[in-house]
Each structure stands twice: as C-alpha cells, then as structure tokens.
Design an enzyme around this catalytic site. Structure first.
Site, PDB file in Angstrom:
ATOM      1  N   HIS A 100       0.817  -1.220   0.000  1.00 57.25           N
ATOM      2  CA  HIS A 100       0.000   0.000   0.000  1.00 57.25           C
ATOM      3  C   HIS A 100       0.851   1.270   0.000  1.00 57.25           C
ATOM      4  CE1 HIS A 100       0.480  -0.173   4.496  1.00 57.25           C
ATOM      5  NE2 HIS A 100       0.496   1.138   4.353  1.00 57.25           N
ATOM      6  N   ASP A 144       0.179  -7.556   1.473  1.00 61.49           N
ATOM      7  CA  ASP A 144       0.656  -6.189   1.670  1.00 61.49           C
ATOM      8  C   ASP A 144       2.174  -6.113   1.661  1.00 61.49           C
ATOM      9  OD1 ASP A 144       0.335  -3.479   1.897  1.00 61.49           O
ATOM     10  OD2 ASP A 144       0.107  -3.487   4.087  1.00 61.49           O
ATOM     11  N   SER A 189       4.772   2.598   7.860  1.00 59.29           N
ATOM     12  CA  SER A 189       4.400   1.435   7.062  1.00 59.29           C
ATOM     13  C   SER A 189       5.545   0.987   6.162  1.00 59.29           C
ATOM     14  CB  SER A 189       3.180   1.759   6.192  1.00 59.29           C
ATOM     15  OG  SER A 189       2.039   1.951   6.994  1.00 59.29           O
TER      16      SER A 189
END
Length: 466
Positions: free
Chosen positions: A163, A193, A268
C-alpha cells in the site's frame, strides 16, 4: 504610638510623640484605675502617627543593610573557603556512552542504541507521487505519500508494504546518509501487503532476517522508520503484545504480530527488529481510533517475516508470487439462514457454490454443496477463516479438509494449486479490472471480480473464488 527614634519598643500617649516630662505629677495606678472605671473625664483624642521627615533615617538604614549584606557575602565566601556548606549545582562528570556497531549474529543481545546504530543504515525513507482521478476542470489530481522500507540485498532490493507504493508514478528512496535514489517497482502482492522495489546501487548495508516464529509475548521489539513522512529514521520501542493475531484490514484478513510499539503513518513498510537486531516483521498497520467513549491506542501490527519471506524472494525472481495457494472453488460463509434453507446441521463454515474443473478442490473430490469446516487442525467458521489459513500454505502443499456432506462429515486431502498467472498479472496491473467493475474474466454469476485470496465481495454477494 510607637516611637522608634529613642526607643524602638517604648510606648507614649502623647500626641506629638514626645517623651519630655512637663513636671506634672504622673497619676498613680489607683488613680488610673479609678479613671478607667468611672469613664474618661474628657473627649478621647485620636491617636495618629507622628509626621516626621525620615529621609535621613532611610538613607542611614539603606547604608547599614548594604554593609550587612556585603559582610554576609564575604563571610559566606570565607566560610566556603574554609570547607563549610555552600549552595552549589551538581554536574555529572560521566563520560559519553560509547555505542558500538555490532555484527548481527542472532546470538548477541544488544541495547536499543546498539540495535539502532547497527541497523539504521539498512532502513530507508520512501516518497511517492501519483495521480488520483481528475478535478472539476478535468485535470489529473496529483498525490504524494510517504512510507518506510528496508534494504534486503546489497545490490539494492528493498522491501516495503504494497500500500506504500501501489499506484505510484514515481518512487524515491532516501538512505540514512542522505543519498537519494529513483526506485523501480519490481512487484508485490496486495493480499499480503508486501512489495519489492529496486534501486541502482552497490554495497548497501542489508538487514539480517530473523525467525518470527520464535517470538514470545513480552519480547522487546523496535521499529525504525519515517513517521508522519517527516521524522525520518525515528526509532520507537515496545514489546510483543500478541503473536498470530488475526485482524482485518480493509476487508483483507491478516495474521499479525501485535505490539505496543508506537506506530504512526509513515512507519508502514519499515522493519520491526528483535533485541538481536534481526528483522522479524514488516510494520503494516495501526489501530488508533475512537469508538464511543473509548479511545484506542498502543495497538500496532507487523507482518511476521516468516509468512512472507518466500514470497518476497519469489517477487524478486518473477515479479509476483508464483506459489500462492489456490483452491479453485466459489464459496461463501455459511449462515443460520442458509442452514435452515438447505436443512443442514451446520451453521458455520464455507459453503461451496461451485468447483473449478481441474482445480485443486475438484481433484480432491470436493463438490457443490459441501461445507468446509476444518483445514488440518484449524476450525473454519467463515470465508475469512479460510482466507487466513490459506496464508499458511504454498502451492504444492497438502492439507486435510474436513467437510460436511449429506448430513455427515468426511475428509479430503487437498494439494494446493498455484494462483493462475492471469490473476496474478491482474493484481499487479493496479487492479484495472476492479476499477472498471468487470468480473476479471469469470463467467459464473457468483464469481468475484477479484481473485479469492483478497477476501472481497462482489456487491452484496457473499461468494468468493479461490
């Protein structure tokens, strides 16, 4: 009133404050008492302070105070010089702590500072730009985002979250020393992911990959990344709050490491280190919301490195995950309403709507109407459960399925197939079939436009393929 000129504590009744004897006889004590008992013989005079010019007195007092103060200071200095007590500030003479850069060997536990010093050069800041639709004037809307990542190989392969880089037109990577590179997207997998990008560089410092399966609740972990897209190369620490935590992120189930380590937007894709300086997870998600009157904080999640290590290597080689498991069914979560409609004795599990000819399920003997209730030792109560358990397998692995059929239970040995290449390519082409609302090439009316592994529903239908 008080007269402070002759006697500081002498009291006089005279209006002018004088104490001069006029020669008149002073009243005796008995006379004063008699006068008090019978009341005053005349009007009572108001006592007022004497108005005198005291400027000279004030100057004299000020000079005296200064002299006293100077003497006190001098006396204090002399006292201190003589070894007496003094007012002082304690200043530490401890030398600066020397943080050594240690070799990560999986055996030597390190302090937090040593983990940071030994690994920060392997962490990267990622900044992307892209477009998202058009504005009122038909112009493309430019977007920008930031994330983190870590160097996996010395020749420039970098791991991050899918993402972070999906739909990006440009990807720039910044190293701890300030070097900046243009990165190329190699491939990724939205359902896990994970993504791999590549920069043209040599002799980069790579991380050491650890074993996430041996993590225990209470183990100390550290996250290094780019929180808020600005606070680059920040480290936060905490402990493992839970292992094998099943959570749902935007409709996709994940098996996660839960930690109370501070995780913020921009973290992230960054690494989660253990106390030996090894990467045991990929920071992926954070729960920080308000539900009713309860605030949720301290819930961060990282993808266990063991779950995706082989997939990352697969992406580096082939551009996508070639060994992602595939069952070849169209299915959905079993409900009480369905059990009543079909007169089944089970109310939970995965109801099989159709079986793909020649697929793994068909080869194992599964058929329409079956209800999958267990895979190996894991109970299956919903489609989400099946999606989660699939992530524990690779194409070619064999699992024992427990199935409800015709009022009883049976088992089947299923050897997982690989996800078809056309579905893999569809997932790496920025999901064009999803955006256009097409079915992704499936003709069955219950098929999803996305492949089964994503755990997504087609409109109001509760059926998925995989």
């Amino acid at each position: 009133m008080y007269n402070d000129e002759q006697n500081l504590y002498h009291y006089t009744y005279r209006k002018d404050g004088s104490e001069k004897d006029t020669g008149a006889a002073r009243p005796t004590v008995d006379e004063q008492l008699h006068s008090y008992q019978n009341g005053p013989s005349g009007p009572v005079q108001e006592m007022k302070p004497v108005k005198k010019n005291r400027m000279g007195l004030k100057i004299t007092a000020l000079a005296l105070c200064c002299a006293l103060l100077g003497g006190a200071v001098g006396g204090g200095v002399a006292w201190a010089a003589a070894g007496g007590p003094e007012t002082s500030v304690n200043v530490s003479t401890r030398p600066a702590t020397q943080v050594s850069i240690k070799q990560v060997d999986g055996k030597t536990a390190m302090t937090d500072a040593e983990v940071y010093a030994s690994s920060v050069n392997s962490v990267v800041s990622i900044n992307t730009t892209g477009t998202s639709g058009t504005n009122f004037f038909g112009q493309a809307v430019q977007t920008a985002s930031a994330g983190s990542g870590f160097v996996l190989t010395k020749d420039g392969y970098i791991v991050t979250n899918y993402h972070v880089v999906k739909d990006a037109d440009t990807v720039k990577v910044t190293m701890y020393n300030g070097d900046t590179y243009d990165a190329k997207y190699v491939g990724g997998d939205e359902d896990y992911d994970i993504a791999v990008i590549k920069v043209q560089a040599e002799d980069l410092q790579s991380v050491t990959v650890g074993d996430s399966s041996i993590l225990n609740v209470g183990d100390h972990v550290l996250a290094v990344g780019n929180p808020l897209g600005e606070l680059t190369f920040s480290m936060s620490g905490g402990m493992v709050s839970s292992v094998n935590r099943a959570i749902n992120v935007d409709g996709t189930p994940f098996n996660m490491i839960q930690t109370d380590t501070s995780i913020n937007p921009g973290n992230s894709g960054g690494p989660l280190f253990n106390q030996y300086g090894e990467v045991v997870g990929i920071v992926s998600a954070k729960y920080s919301s308000t539900s009713g009157s309860e605030s949720v904080e301290g819930l961060g999640f990282a993808i266990p490195i063991n779950d995706v290590r082989a997939m990352i290597l697969d992406i580096m080689t082939n551009g996508y995950v070639t060994n992602k498991p595939y069952l070849g069914i169209t299915g959905g979560s079993m409900t009480e309403q369905m059990a009543a409609q079909y007169r089944y004795d089970v109310t939970t599990g995965v109801f099989v709507y159709s079986v793909e000819e020649g697929g793994a399920a068909a080869k194992a003997g599964l058929k329409m109407g079956d209800v999958i209730t267990k895979v190996d030792d894991t109970n299956i109560t919903s489609m989400e459960d099946l999606t989660v358990v699939k992530k524990q397998y690779s194409a070619g692995d064999t699992a024992t399925f427990t199935i409800y059929r015709d009022g009883g239970q049976t088992t089947a040995e299923v050897t997982w197939d690989a996800v078809p290449a056309e579905q893999q390519s569809a997932s790496t082409d920025k999901q064009q079939t999803q955006d256009s609302g097409q079915s992704g090439g499936y003709t069955n009316p219950y098929d999803l436009f996305d492949y089964f592994f994503g755990g997504r529903y087609n409109g109001s239908s509760a059926k998925e393929i995989g």
